[in-house]
Design a protein around this motif. Structure first.
Motif, PDB file in Angstrom:
ATOM      1  N   GLU A   1      -0.526   8.237  -0.629  1.00  0.00           N
ATOM      2  CA  GLU A   1      -1.323   7.494  -1.596  1.00  0.00           C
ATOM      3  C   GLU A   1      -0.509   6.522  -2.442  1.00  0.00           C
ATOM      4  OE1 GLU A   1      -4.323   7.688  -1.128  1.00  0.00           O
ATOM      5  OE2 GLU A   1      -4.431   9.535   0.044  1.00  0.00           O
ATOM      6  N   THR A   2       0.786   6.410  -2.200  1.00  0.00           N
ATOM      7  CA  THR A   2       1.602   5.460  -2.954  1.00  0.00           C
ATOM      8  C   THR A   2       1.431   4.052  -2.397  1.00  0.00           C
ATOM      9  OG1 THR A   2       3.505   5.945  -1.544  1.00  0.00           O
ATOM     10  CG2 THR A   2       3.313   7.180  -3.606  1.00  0.00           C
ATOM     11  N   HIS A   3       1.706   3.075  -3.248  1.00  0.00           N
ATOM     12  CA  HIS A   3       1.618   1.669  -2.875  1.00  0.00           C
ATOM     13  C   HIS A   3       3.008   1.055  -2.920  1.00  0.00           C
ATOM     14  CE1 HIS A   3      -2.855   1.191  -3.169  1.00  0.00           C
ATOM     15  NE2 HIS A   3      -2.697   2.284  -3.891  1.00  0.00           N
ATOM     16  N   GLN A   4       3.222   0.071  -2.099  1.00  0.00           N
ATOM     17  CA  GLN A   4       4.447  -0.723  -2.120  1.00  0.00           C
ATOM     18  C   GLN A   4       4.095  -2.152  -2.486  1.00  0.00           C
ATOM     19  OE1 GLN A   4       6.515  -0.302   1.608  1.00  0.00           O
ATOM     20  NE2 GLN A   4       7.207   1.768   1.156  1.00  0.00           N
TER      21      GLN A   4
ATOM     22  N   GLU B   1       7.410   0.553  -5.803  1.00  0.00           N
ATOM     23  CA  GLU B   1       6.753   1.620  -5.063  1.00  0.00           C
ATOM     24  C   GLU B   1       6.312   2.712  -6.029  1.00  0.00           C
ATOM     25  OE1 GLU B   1       7.624   4.766  -1.364  1.00  0.00           O
ATOM     26  OE2 GLU B   1       9.118   3.268  -1.955  1.00  0.00           O
TER      27      GLU B   1
ATOM     28  N   TYR C   1       2.554   5.094  -7.625  1.00  0.00           N
ATOM     29  CA  TYR C   1       1.116   5.291  -7.709  1.00  0.00           C
ATOM     30  C   TYR C   1       0.485   4.169  -8.527  1.00  0.00           C
ATOM     31  CZ  TYR C   1       1.889   9.963  -5.850  1.00  0.00           C
ATOM     32  OH  TYR C   1       2.240  11.028  -5.046  1.00  0.00           O
ATOM     33  N   LYS C   2      -0.650   3.685  -8.060  1.00  0.00           N
ATOM     34  CA  LYS C   2      -1.325   2.578  -8.722  1.00  0.00           C
ATOM     35  C   LYS C   2      -2.505   3.078  -9.537  1.00  0.00           C
ATOM     36  CE  LYS C   2      -2.095  -1.219  -6.416  1.00  0.00           C
ATOM     37  NZ  LYS C   2      -2.716  -2.200  -5.479  1.00  0.00           N
TER      38      LYS C   2
ATOM     39  N   CYS D   1      -3.745   4.831  -1.885  1.00  0.00           N
ATOM     40  CA  CYS D   1      -3.583   3.844  -0.820  1.00  0.00           C
ATOM     41  C   CYS D   1      -4.543   4.098   0.341  1.00  0.00           C
ATOM     42  CB  CYS D   1      -2.141   3.848  -0.322  1.00  0.00           C
ATOM     43  SG  CYS D   1      -1.770   2.568   0.894  1.00  0.00           S
ATOM     44  N   THR D   2      -4.727   5.350   0.713  1.00  0.00           N
ATOM     45  CA  THR D   2      -5.600   5.688   1.835  1.00  0.00           C
ATOM     46  C   THR D   2      -6.876   6.400   1.396  1.00  0.00           C
ATOM     47  OG1 THR D   2      -4.556   7.857   2.206  1.00  0.00           O
ATOM     48  CG2 THR D   2      -3.567   5.941   3.309  1.00  0.00           C
TER      49      THR D   2
END
Length: 205
Positions: free
Chosen positions: A77-80, A88, A90-91, A110-111
């Motif tokens: 679930e992390t974003h880059q 990088e 968590y949003k 993320c997903t």
């Protein structure tokens, strides 16, 4: 995200169940078992409720922006995000006042949107970002109820704020979003884009 399965389960058993329909940031259905951050659900709800309890009167000008929390562990679930101070992690989509006070925040996995594990319902007819914007609008409506209760009990001449202008960057700028917010009577301020003839010389200085 969690310190251990055993300690979390025992703590949950000792906590009373409560109706989540009025909690800020959550849809009407209880989704505590489906959201991707379910291990932190109670903590996140507590922080958001505490932030809302400190609100006396909403201002007309609000802002919606992304916020990153640095994390480089193993998570789907992390974003880059390249070329950002935090590349990088968590949003979170944060609703803030003109002074920068965070009124509410919505975790964005993320997903999670693909697996229907977001805390808001994604409407495929309008899109993922548009669905998130409408979720934020529902949060503003709930905050309006809180400020109305505050102003009705106050002996001063303050009145509840009914008109809002949200500042957003170009990430949120979709025609469907603009049209929907216009129908709801909410104004929008967007990020100015650089062009050959813009900004004018007078504004550059």
């Amino acid at each position: 995200w969690g310190q251990g399965e055993g300690s979390g389960d025992s703590a949950d058993e000792n906590m009373e169940d409560k109706d989540n329909s009025n909690e800020l940031g959550k849809d009407s259905e209880d989704n505590s078992n489906t959201v991707w951050y379910y291990k932190l659900q109670r903590l996140i709800d507590h922080v958001r409720d505490a932030s809302a309890s400190l609100i006396w009167l909403l201002g007309m000008f609000l802002s919606l922006d992304e916020m990153m929390i640095h994390f480089m562990g193993c998570s789907m679930e992390t974003h880059q995000m390249k070329n950002k101070p935090i590349g990088e992690g968590y949003k979170f989509f944060c609703l803030k006042t003109v002074d920068g006070y965070v009124l509410n925040f919505t975790p964005g996995g993320c997903t999670a949107a693909k697996t229907q594990q977001q805390e808001y319902k994604a409407d495929n007819s309008i899109g993922k970002i548009e669905s998130m914007i409408l979720h934020v609008v529902s949060i503003i409506e709930r905050l309006q109820v809180l400020q109305f209760n505050n102003t009705t009990t106050c002996t001063s001449t303050m009145s509840a704020m009914n008109e809002f202008i949200i500042a957003m960057d170009n990430y949120f700028m979709f025609l469907k979003v603009l049209a929907k917010l216009q129908d709801l009577g909410i104004g929008i301020v967007r990020t100015a884009c650089f062009r050959m003839s813009w900004p004018p010389k007078e504004l550059k200085n």
